[in-house]
Scaffold this active site. Structure first.
Site, short mmCIF file in Angstrom:
data_model
loop_
_atom_site.label_atom_id
_atom_site.label_comp_id
_atom_site.label_asym_id
_atom_site.label_seq_id
_atom_site.Cartn_x
_atom_site.Cartn_y
_atom_site.Cartn_z
N ARG A 83 -0.88 1.70 -0.27
CA ARG A 83 -2.25 1.52 0.24
C ARG A 83 -2.25 1.02 1.68
NH1 ARG A 83 -6.51 -2.80 -1.35
NH2 ARG A 83 -8.49 -1.74 -0.95
N HIS A 118 -3.97 6.79 -6.49
CA HIS A 118 -4.52 5.87 -7.49
C HIS A 118 -3.90 6.09 -8.87
CE1 HIS A 118 -8.45 4.83 -5.10
NE2 HIS A 118 -7.34 4.37 -4.54
N THR A 119 -2.87 6.92 -8.95
CA THR A 119 -2.12 7.02 -10.18
C THR A 119 -1.29 5.76 -10.43
OG1 THR A 119 -0.55 8.38 -11.43
CG2 THR A 119 -0.14 8.17 -9.08
N ASN A 151 -10.74 -4.82 3.47
CA ASN A 151 -9.40 -5.38 3.39
C ASN A 151 -9.34 -6.81 2.86
OD1 ASN A 151 -8.28 -3.04 4.45
ND2 ASN A 151 -8.31 -3.79 6.56
N HIS A 161 -4.59 2.29 4.88
CA HIS A 161 -5.46 1.38 5.62
C HIS A 161 -4.99 1.19 7.06
CE1 HIS A 161 -8.18 -0.46 2.42
NE2 HIS A 161 -7.55 0.57 1.85
N ASP A 162 -3.73 1.49 7.33
CA ASP A 162 -3.25 1.48 8.71
C ASP A 162 -3.68 2.76 9.43
OD1 ASP A 162 -1.85 0.66 11.01
OD2 ASP A 162 -0.07 1.75 10.39
#
Length: 347
Positions: free
Chosen positions: A79, A210-211, A111, A83-84
Site C-alpha cells: 500500500r 486488496h487480496t 493516510n 500512496h507514494d
C-alpha cells in the site's frame, strides 16, 4: 528490451531468493525496460547490478522475518507504493516526517492512522546503507519491498525497473486530493486513476492488491448503516456478510477495529478478492463498485480475474510496473536519502 516475466510457484520462489542477484534475472542486459507500448526511459532492472547487487536479497531477508512475525505487514508495504506514487510520483515523499520545512503526507486524511510499515522500511534502508552506502534510494526501497511482499504472499514476480531518486519535499494537499477514499464511486475511481495516466484495466488489476491486508471499520462503516445518508445499509452487501461485519463494527464506536479485505485468504495473494466481489462480499465500497458500478468493461474484468488467476497476475504485473513509472525523479533530480524520514541536509 526485456519482456515482463511472471513466475509462479512457491518452490521456485524459495530457491530463486537464494540468489544474490534477485532484482536482476540472469541474461538481462543493461538498458531500458519495456512493457506495453515502449521503454521506461532511465529506469532499469539492472540499475544496481554493479553498485549494490545484493539489494533485493537484503530486502527479502528482512521481509521474510517481518511477514512471519506479522503477515499483515506485506499488504501495508504494498500500500505504501500506491500512496507514494499517487502523490507527486514515485519519489518516497510519503516517508518524510514533519519538519519546519516539510508538511508530512502521513498526516493527510487518507493516510493518518492508516498507512503503516515505516519501521520495516527503516530497517531495510539501514541494512542497505550498511551494505551499499548512499546507493539505493528510498523510492526504490519502497518498490523493492512492495514486490517482495507480493511474492512472499504467493503473488507474481516481475522484473522491477529501478533508478528512482528521492524527493526533497512532500505534498499533503496533493495526498488529500489524489488518493481515492474507500467510499469512492466507480466514476470517481476512474477519474483518480486517469489523473495518474492509468486506465480501467489498471484500476481493476491494481485493486486486486486488496487480496491481502485489512481495513479499519471506519473505512466501510458507512456501508453498514448509512450508505446513502438514509440510515440504511448498502443493498449490494450480501446479507450474511453484512451481519458478520456489523457484529465487528457497531454503529457507535469500534472505528479502529479491523477486518480482512479478503476473508477467504487474507494473507495469500490470489484472485479470491474478485470471487468475493461477485458474491457481494467486497469489503470497501471501492471494491464492490467494480462489479455493481454498471461499467461493462470493468465488470467483465472482475469476472475474468475471478475465473482466471494467471490472467489477473499478468495484468497486475503490467499495471504495477506502469504505476511504478509515475513521474520518477532521475539523473540529478532529487537525492538519495540516507534516512528515509528526512532530507539529507536535515540529518
Amino acid at each position: 528490451m526485456a519482456s515482463t516475466k511472471i513466475v509462479l510457484g512457491a518452490v521456485f520462489i524459495a530457491s530463486f531468493y537464494l540468489s544474490a542477484s534477485l532484482a536482476f534475472p540472469p541474461g538481462h542486459h543493461e538498458g531500458s525496460y519495456s512493457v506495453g507500448n515502449g521503454p521506461i526511459s532511465g529506469l532499469s532492472p539492472d540499475y544496481y547490478k554493479f553498485t549494490c547487487p545484493q539489494a533485493d536479497e537484503i530486502v527479502v531477508s528482512i521481509l521474510k522475518k517481518a511477514i512471519a512475525k506479522e503477515p499483515r505487514i506485506a499488504a501495508s508495504l504494498l500500500r505504501l507504493l500506491f500512496h507514494d506514487c499517487f502523490v507527486q510520483g514515485c519519489d518516497a515523499s510519503v516517508l518524510l516526517d514533519d519538519t519546519e520545512e516539510v508538511v508530512s503526507e502521513k498526516n493527510a486524511i487518507p493516510n493518518k492512522n492508516s498507512i503503516r510499515g515505516f519501521e520495516v522500511i527503516d530497517e531495510i534502508k539501514a541494512a542497505l546503507e550498511e551494505a551499499c552506502p548512499h546507493t539505493v534510494s528510498c523510492a526504490d526501497t519502497i518498490a523493492l519491498a512492495a514486490r517482495a511482499s507480493t511474492i512472499l504472499s504467493g503473488g507474481p514476480y516481475w522484473e522491477l525497473p529501478l533508478g528512482r531518486r528521492d524527493s526533497k519535499t512532500a505534498n499533503m494537499k496533493l495526498a488529500n486530493k489524489n488518493l481515492p477514499p474507500p467510499n469512492a464511486t466507480l466514476h470517481r475511481l476512474i477519474k483518480f486513476f486517469q489523473r495518474q495516466g492509468l486506465d480501467k484495466v489498471d484500476l481493476v488489476a491494481l485493486s486486486g492488491s486488496h487480496t491481502i491486508g485489512k481495513a479499519r471499520c471506519v473505512s466501510f462503516k458507512q456501508r453498514l448503516y448509512n450508505q446513502h445518508r438514509d440510515n440504511r445499509p448498502d443493498i449490494t452487501l450480501e446479507k450474511s456478510f453484512y451481519h458478520t461485519l456489523a457484529s465487528a463494527c457497531p454503529r457507535t464506536g469500534g472505528d479502529n477495529n479491523i477486518r480482512p479485505l479478503d476473508f477467504v485468504s487474507p494473507s495469500t495473494f490470489d484472485n479470491s478478492y474478485y470471487k468475493l466481489i461477485l458474491e457481494g462480499k467486497g469489503l470497501l465500497n471501492s471494491d464492490e463498485v467494480l462489479w455493481t458500478g454498471k461499467d461493462p468493461e470493468i465488470a467483465g474484468l472482475v469476472k475474468s480475474y475471478a475465473e482466471n488467476k494467471p490472467l489477473f497476475f499478468e495484468h497486475y504485473v503490467n499495471s504495477i510496473i506502469k504505476m511504478g513509472n509515475i513521474n520518477p525523479l532521475m539523473g540529478y533530480n532529487g537525492e538519495i536519502r540516507k534516512n528515509c524520514r528526512k532530507v539529507n541536509q536535515e540529518i
